[in-house]
Design a protein around this motif. Structure first.
Motif, short mmCIF file in Angstrom:
data_model
loop_
_atom_site.label_atom_id
_atom_site.label_comp_id
_atom_site.label_asym_id
_atom_site.label_seq_id
_atom_site.Cartn_x
_atom_site.Cartn_y
_atom_site.Cartn_z
N ASN A 89 0.77 -1.15 -0.31
CA ASN A 89 0.00 -0.05 0.09
C ASN A 89 0.89 1.20 0.01
N THR A 242 2.83 -0.85 4.35
CA THR A 242 2.18 0.32 3.79
C THR A 242 3.40 1.52 3.98
N VAL A 300 -4.82 -0.67 6.47
CA VAL A 300 -5.04 0.51 5.62
C VAL A 300 -6.08 1.50 6.17
#
Length: 317
Positions: A89, A242, A300
């Motif tokens: 991500n 991420t 996320v």
């Protein structure tokens, strides 16, 4: 060892001696043959070196391009982040006042980048989300408008777009048409770029380069010490899932770094810079980029929720 040039000279000398016994027409033919031989050897040598240089350059270029790099100073200097194949991500920040362009009567931006990072090299399958930190302004992210590839809809301040997963290799430019009217008149375009590749490398955490405990205070970055690794914990190289960039006033950087830590996010690196505005109310004249990371235990949604909470504390107006 005999070089190609030595061989050429010996062959030429022998040919000249033999050519003395033949008539002028034959001599011309022999001379033409010798010239062709010398030229051919030279071209082969040149071609070999030239092609080798091209191959070496291409290999080096590809290696450099694919080498992950999310250092905050590098992102400030180049506008580009290079992610590893382990990153799933990427959350791109629309910084405060990004809707103002260059060439306006009064410089209103903090940083000369419409997005943080403004360009990114990502692995096939990476999910990208845009998060707006542009206070009191709305944005829309559009990719390939004529083909309708992606349209985020309206993004108010401290909100995130729907995710876009890039499963196709290639370059994808994107824009936000919501900019200041004076910037429009000056021809400013708020744009960014994503390059999707088959990334062979893993992004390593800076935490393994300089191990700092989670209780270590972060020193605000000065002109003499503008780039530093400030990890909140030792993150396994393969556990970075991420990545994102955030901008905060340097004068309060310790407080914001601690906020990220408290929410389970790691700070990979930081970089402070004198902003384009100069001395502004409540923000000082220096801002800091924070490159943050999260491992698979942080979803996320959790990361975006943390960005919203931290963003609402910022003094940008």
């Amino acid at each position: 060892m005999i070089s190609i040039n030595d061989c050429t000279c010996r062959l030429s000398g022998q040919a000249f001696k033999e050519s003395e016994t033949i008539d002028s027409n034959s001599k011309a033919i022999v001379m033409t043959g010798i010239f062709a031989l010398i030229l051919g050897v030279g071209l082969v040598s040149l071609d070999y070196g030239y092609n080798n240089n091209i191959i070496a350059f291409a290999t080096t270029s590809n290696n450099l391009q694919a080498q992950p790099n999310i250092d905050a100073k590098s992102i400030y200097d180049t506008g580009t982040a290079i992610l590893g194949k382990n990153v799933k991500n990427l959350i791109i920040l629309i910084p405060d006042e990004a809707h103002h362009g260059n060439g306006e009567s009064k410089e209103n931006r903090f940083i000369e980048q419409s997005f943080l990072p403004e360009a990114a090299i990502i692995n096939k399958g990476t999910q990208v989300i845009w998060f707006s930190g542009d206070v009191s302004h709305e944005h829309t992210i559009i990719i390939n408008n004529d083909k309708g590839l992606f349209d985020s809809g309206t993004l108010p301040e401290f909100s995130a777009s729907n995710p876009m997963v890039f499963n196709t290799l290639g370059d994808f430019g994107y824009i936000s048409p919501n900019i200041d009217q004076e910037a429009v008149q000056k021809g400013f375009v708020m744009k960014g770029d994503l390059k999707v590749i088959d990334q062979p490398n893993i992004l390593n955490s800076s935490a393994n380069k300089a191990v700092i405990g989670s209780n270590t205070p972060i020193t605000p970055i000065s002109e003499e010490r503008q780039s530093t690794n400030t990890p909140s914990s030792v993150t396994s190289d393969s556990n970075i899932e991420t990545v994102g960039v955030f901008m905060v006033p340097t004068k309060d950087v310790d407080e914001y770094v601690q906020d990220f830590r408290d929410k389970g996010l790691s700070i990979d690196s930081t970089y402070s810079f004198k902003d384009l505005r100069g001395l502004a109310r409540d923000t000082g004249s220096e801002q800091t980029l924070l490159v943050w990371t999260a491992d698979p235990s942080i979803t996320v949604d959790t990361a975006i929720s943390a960005l919203k909470e931290i963003g609402n504390k910022l003094p940008y107006k």
